[in-house]
Design an enzyme around this catalytic site. Structure first.
Site, PDB file in Angstrom:
ATOM      1  N   GLU A 236       0.862  -1.202   0.000  1.00 29.39           N
ATOM      2  CA  GLU A 236       0.000   0.000   0.000  1.00 29.39           C
ATOM      3  C   GLU A 236       0.885   1.233   0.000  1.00 29.39           C
ATOM      4  O   GLU A 236       2.027   1.164   0.455  1.00 29.39           O
ATOM      5  CB  GLU A 236      -0.842   0.042   1.297  1.00 29.39           C
ATOM      6  CG  GLU A 236      -1.817  -1.076   1.448  1.00 29.39           C
ATOM      7  CD  GLU A 236      -2.198  -1.307   2.913  1.00 29.39           C
ATOM      8  OE1 GLU A 236      -1.755  -0.532   3.789  1.00 29.39           O
ATOM      9  OE2 GLU A 236      -2.905  -2.270   3.180  1.00 29.39           O
ATOM     10  N   LYS A 238       2.258   4.653   1.536  1.00 30.68           N
ATOM     11  CA  LYS A 238       2.368   5.151   2.908  1.00 30.68           C
ATOM     12  C   LYS A 238       1.965   6.622   2.864  1.00 30.68           C
ATOM     13  O   LYS A 238       2.702   7.476   2.379  1.00 30.68           O
ATOM     14  CB  LYS A 238       3.792   5.001   3.440  1.00 30.68           C
ATOM     15  CG  LYS A 238       3.907   5.427   4.893  1.00 30.68           C
ATOM     16  CD  LYS A 238       5.268   5.106   5.461  1.00 30.68           C
ATOM     17  CE  LYS A 238       5.302   5.281   6.960  1.00 30.68           C
ATOM     18  NZ  LYS A 238       4.956   6.606   7.420  1.00 30.68           N
ATOM     19  N   ARG A 258      -4.250   8.205  17.411  1.00 30.68           N
ATOM     20  CA  ARG A 258      -3.373   7.109  17.808  1.00 30.68           C
ATOM     21  C   ARG A 258      -3.263   7.027  19.334  1.00 30.68           C
ATOM     22  O   ARG A 258      -3.068   5.962  19.892  1.00 30.68           O
ATOM     23  CB  ARG A 258      -2.013   7.407  17.178  1.00 30.68           C
ATOM     24  CG  ARG A 258      -1.101   6.274  17.167  1.00 30.68           C
ATOM     25  CD  ARG A 258       0.074   6.635  16.298  1.00 30.68           C
ATOM     26  NE  ARG A 258       1.221   5.947  16.838  1.00 30.68           N
ATOM     27  CZ  ARG A 258       2.386   5.858  16.233  1.00 30.68           C
ATOM     28  NH1 ARG A 258       2.564   6.422  15.070  1.00 30.68           N
ATOM     29  NH2 ARG A 258       3.376   5.212  16.770  1.00 30.68           N
ATOM     30  N   PHE A 325      -7.103   1.457   5.524  1.00 33.26           N
ATOM     31  CA  PHE A 325      -6.272   0.350   5.031  1.00 33.26           C
ATOM     32  C   PHE A 325      -6.505  -0.922   5.831  1.00 33.26           C
ATOM     33  O   PHE A 325      -5.935  -1.951   5.528  1.00 33.26           O
ATOM     34  CB  PHE A 325      -4.789   0.720   4.943  1.00 33.26           C
ATOM     35  CG  PHE A 325      -4.212   1.424   6.145  1.00 33.26           C
ATOM     36  CD1 PHE A 325      -4.016   0.748   7.329  1.00 33.26           C
ATOM     37  CD2 PHE A 325      -3.843   2.760   6.058  1.00 33.26           C
ATOM     38  CE1 PHE A 325      -3.468   1.391   8.420  1.00 33.26           C
ATOM     39  CE2 PHE A 325      -3.297   3.422   7.149  1.00 33.26           C
ATOM     40  CZ  PHE A 325      -3.110   2.725   8.348  1.00 33.26           C
ATOM     41  N   LYS A 405       7.558  -0.980   6.877  1.00 35.56           N
ATOM     42  CA  LYS A 405       7.467   0.294   6.142  1.00 35.56           C
ATOM     43  C   LYS A 405       8.811   0.636   5.508  1.00 35.56           C
ATOM     44  O   LYS A 405       9.861   0.393   6.102  1.00 35.56           O
ATOM     45  CB  LYS A 405       7.002   1.417   7.071  1.00 35.56           C
ATOM     46  CG  LYS A 405       7.933   1.710   8.220  1.00 35.56           C
ATOM     47  CD  LYS A 405       7.356   2.730   9.179  1.00 35.56           C
ATOM     48  CE  LYS A 405       8.266   2.888  10.380  1.00 35.56           C
ATOM     49  NZ  LYS A 405       7.687   3.600  11.487  1.00 35.56           N
TER      50      LYS A 405
HETATM   51  P1  AMP Z   1       6.072   6.401  10.947  1.00 35.43           P
HETATM   52  O1  AMP Z   1       5.194   7.481  11.512  1.00 35.43           O
HETATM   53  O2  AMP Z   1       7.053   6.851   9.951  1.00 35.43           O
HETATM   54  O3  AMP Z   1       6.624   5.502  12.004  1.00 35.43           O
HETATM   55  O4  AMP Z   1       5.093   5.439  10.089  1.00 35.43           O
HETATM   56  C1  AMP Z   1       4.007   4.813  10.626  1.00 35.43           C
HETATM   57  C2  AMP Z   1       2.744   5.542  10.248  1.00 35.43           C
HETATM   58  O5  AMP Z   1       2.529   5.510   8.855  1.00 35.43           O
HETATM   59  C3  AMP Z   1       1.486   4.889  10.782  1.00 35.43           C
HETATM   60  O6  AMP Z   1       1.269   5.159  12.132  1.00 35.43           O
HETATM   61  C4  AMP Z   1       0.419   5.484   9.899  1.00 35.43           C
HETATM   62  O7  AMP Z   1      -0.046   6.706  10.456  1.00 35.43           O
HETATM   63  C5  AMP Z   1       1.162   5.821   8.613  1.00 35.43           C
HETATM   64  N1  AMP Z   1       0.674   5.100   7.433  1.00 35.43           N
HETATM   65  C6  AMP Z   1       0.435   5.690   6.260  1.00 35.43           C
HETATM   66  N2  AMP Z   1       0.016   4.809   5.349  1.00 35.43           N
HETATM   67  C7  AMP Z   1      -0.052   3.602   5.964  1.00 35.43           C
HETATM   68  C8  AMP Z   1      -0.427   2.289   5.545  1.00 35.43           C
HETATM   69  N3  AMP Z   1      -0.808   2.047   4.300  1.00 35.43           N
HETATM   70  N4  AMP Z   1      -0.364   1.288   6.472  1.00 35.43           N
HETATM   71  C9  AMP Z   1       0.033   1.534   7.728  1.00 35.43           C
HETATM   72  N5  AMP Z   1       0.408   2.756   8.187  1.00 35.43           N
HETATM   73  C10 AMP Z   1       0.372   3.782   7.308  1.00 35.43           C
END
Ligand code: AMP
Length: 543
Positions: A236, A238, A258, A325, A405
């Site tokens: 997916e 991000k 969150r 998602f 990710k």
């Molecule tokens: P990070 O904030 O860089 O640690 O990345 C995690 C965050 O990416 C998650 O908490 C979500 O808010 C965001 N996110 C965006 N797109 C997605 C997705 N397709 N699946 C899961 N998380 C996502």
């Protein structure tokens, strides 16, 4: 509060986890039904029930109030806190020195919980009065733990998972049943109440009772993603927005952050319910500003936050959508134990357009396909891509390897290795933990550490090199001749006093060795400052 404070003191004093858990269990077992939820939350260091506004009490406010109350100078209290390494201990010492009235008021734990929950709901003056009242009633040891609770720094080694074990012991219940209840209820307090009542069997998810979100593990490359998800992945985009949980009962939609706070009022557009959705639903997804079929920058979304009411101009200029998602509950059925692929099928009931919609996804089998997907996700303006195990269940609050990710790095720096430490586990016997530096005005300055990114062969070769080029050994660190140049990627840069260069890099990883550069060609502190300023510059706004 006295029994709790004494228990926390005992727990902090034990070094073995088993003893800590036993002390907590004895305390929990002695609680009446009206205090057990509070007792469990306080033990876990989370003083507020989910959804309660934060206390808005910082270290500085506390120091002011306690210093005034204890008749001490602010400076003196701070000095003592530094000497003891902890404000709570300094507060207790200050109060110990005060003459106390033997008939001093008691501090029931219910009163503490009630006052803490009110702190974030009242104005500054009322907040100060509430705190004065609490500390006025507290004995020194109670004040010590009250301070620690307020600052979120209990540091007894008793996180929520240990409290789960203590509950299992106190109420003779399998710990797995307690962990599951905690996961579904999203609150260790409610879990404790249910455990005490022996009522853990019938818990299901429920609309408007948000649960902690599942998190993604960071990867450095598509190759690493592929190694973690070797049986294929659901991929997916991000999205660069805000994580949200969208709940709907028969009538009402609410959106939770969150941190499990209701923040629906920031996003009135996504209160609409798609036609095909009936019954109770819980969706997991991202709120993004969406203009002309495209996601706008996070900066645009930020303008929507922190307001009581969103002005009409912003609603028009920066409209948001909710992109789902994942789905945890669909039409009254819990889906968290179903594999992701099945949850994705349930999500097909949502439209692909409109304010509440499903996220597009695709199944990928190999590294090349993952790389292509990542590149097109970036080209479309996303932060990166998320790859998920199609067989995985939804694990609230966990950052496992089922979601991985891959982000576009904020930037890269060319750095030189100035020190190395022995690795652990698979890397035991290898100097794999590297300290790196950039150029300062007249010397090299350490800027961070990196542990990953080089191959085993490269590290083995470098270990030999570092051993031969060690100039001095300080503790576990070997200082080495600065002649190995690396390119390091990272996700973010923040000011920090952890490293002499004055910045900390988030998630630094080694991209490659730079055999083509010499030390005087590496990046400088000025480059770091520039990267920091660029990253903080206002992002392009919508419209
Ligand atoms: P990070 O904030 O860089 O640690 O990345 C995690 C965050 O990416 C998650 O908490 C979500 O808010 C965001 N996110 C965006 N797109 C997605 C997705 N397709 N699946 C899961 N998380 C996502």
């Amino acid at each position: 509060m006295r029994a709790l404070a004494l228990t926390l003191e005992t727990i902090a004093g034990h070094s073995s986890t088993e003893n800590k858990v036993q002390a907590a269990a004895a305390y929990l077992a002695s609680q009446h039904s009206d205090g057990i939820a509070i007792a469990a939350r306080f033990l876990a260091g989370t003083p507020l029930p989910p959804g309660t506004p934060a206390t808005k009490v910082g270290r500085s406010t506390l120091v002011d109030i306690i210093a005034a109350f204890g008749g001490a100078e602010r400076r003196t209290l701070l000095k003592r806190a530094t000497a003891r390494g902890d404000l709570g201990t300094a507060v207790a010492e200050l109060l110990e020195g005060l003459p106390r009235d033997s008939g001093a008021a008691r501090l029931p734990i219910l009163l503490v919980a009630e006052s803490l929950a009110r702190l974030g709901r009242v104005g500054r003056d009322r907040r100060a009065r509430l705190l004065q009242e609490l500390f006025g009633r507290a004995t020194p040891i109670e004040a010590k733990y009250l301070t620690k609770l307020l600052l979120g720094s209990l540091r007894t080694g008793m996180q929520a998972s240990r409290v789960e074990e203590a509950l299992a012991l106190a109420f003779d219940t399998p710990v797995d049943a307690i962990r599951r209840a905690h996961m579904l209820l999203g609150d260790i307090g409610a879990t404790a109440e249910r455990s005490a009542r022996g009522d853990l069997e019938t818990i299901t998810l429920r609309a408007h009772r948000p649960v902690r979100v599942m998190l993604a593990h960071p990867a450095e490359s598509a190759a690493q993603v592929c190694a973690l998800l070797s049986d294929g992945a659901i991929a997916e985009d991000k999205y660069d927005g805000i994580r949200a949980q969208w709940h709907r009962d028969d009538k009402v939609v609410r959106v939770y952050s969150r941190a499990l706070e209701d923040f629906t009022h920031f996003f009135p557009e996504i209160r609409s319910i798609p036609d095909a959705m009936h019954g109770e639903w819980i969706l997991d997804g991202e709120v993004v500003v969406w203009v002309d079929g495209q996601a706008m920058s996070f900066g645009t979304l930020q303008r929507r936050l922190g307001r009581k009411q969103v002005p009409l101009t912003l609603l028009l200029d920066a409209p948001v959508i909710f992109i789902a998602f994942d789905v945890l509950r669909a039409d009254g059925y819990d889906l968290i134990d179903a594999p992701l692929l099945q949850r994705k099928q349930a999500l097909q009931q949502l439209p692909s357009e409109g304010p509440v919609r499903r996220a597009p996804w695709t199944e990928l089998a190999d590294e090349a396909a993952m790389n292509t997907f990542f590149d097109s996700a970036i080209a479309a303006g996303n932060e990166g891509a998320v790859f998920k195990d199609p067989k995985s269940t939804y694990q609230p609050g966990r950052r496992g390897r089922a979601w991985v990710k891959l982000k576009r790095p904020l930037g890269t720096l060319d750095v030189v290795v100035t020190g190395a430490e022995w690795g652990r586990g698979k890397r035991a016997g290898l100097l794999s933990d590297l300290i790196f530096a950039v150029r300062g005005s007249d010397q090299l300055v350490d800027a961070g550490r990196a542990y990953s990114g080089l191959t085993d062969a490269e590290i083995t070769e470098l270990t030999v090199h570092f051993k031969e080029n060690t100039v001095r050994t300080t503790g576990s660190v070997r200082r080495v001749t600065p002649d190995i140049i690396l390119e390091v990627a990272f996700d973010d840069v923040r000011p920090s006093d952890r490293h002499p260069a004055g910045f900390a890099l988030r998630f630094p990883r080694i991209v490659r060795r730079r055999l083509d550069l010499s030390v005087d060609e590496i990046s400088s502190v000025t480059d770091l400052v520039e990267l920091y300023e660029q990253a903080r510059a206002p992002t392009v706004e919508a419209g």
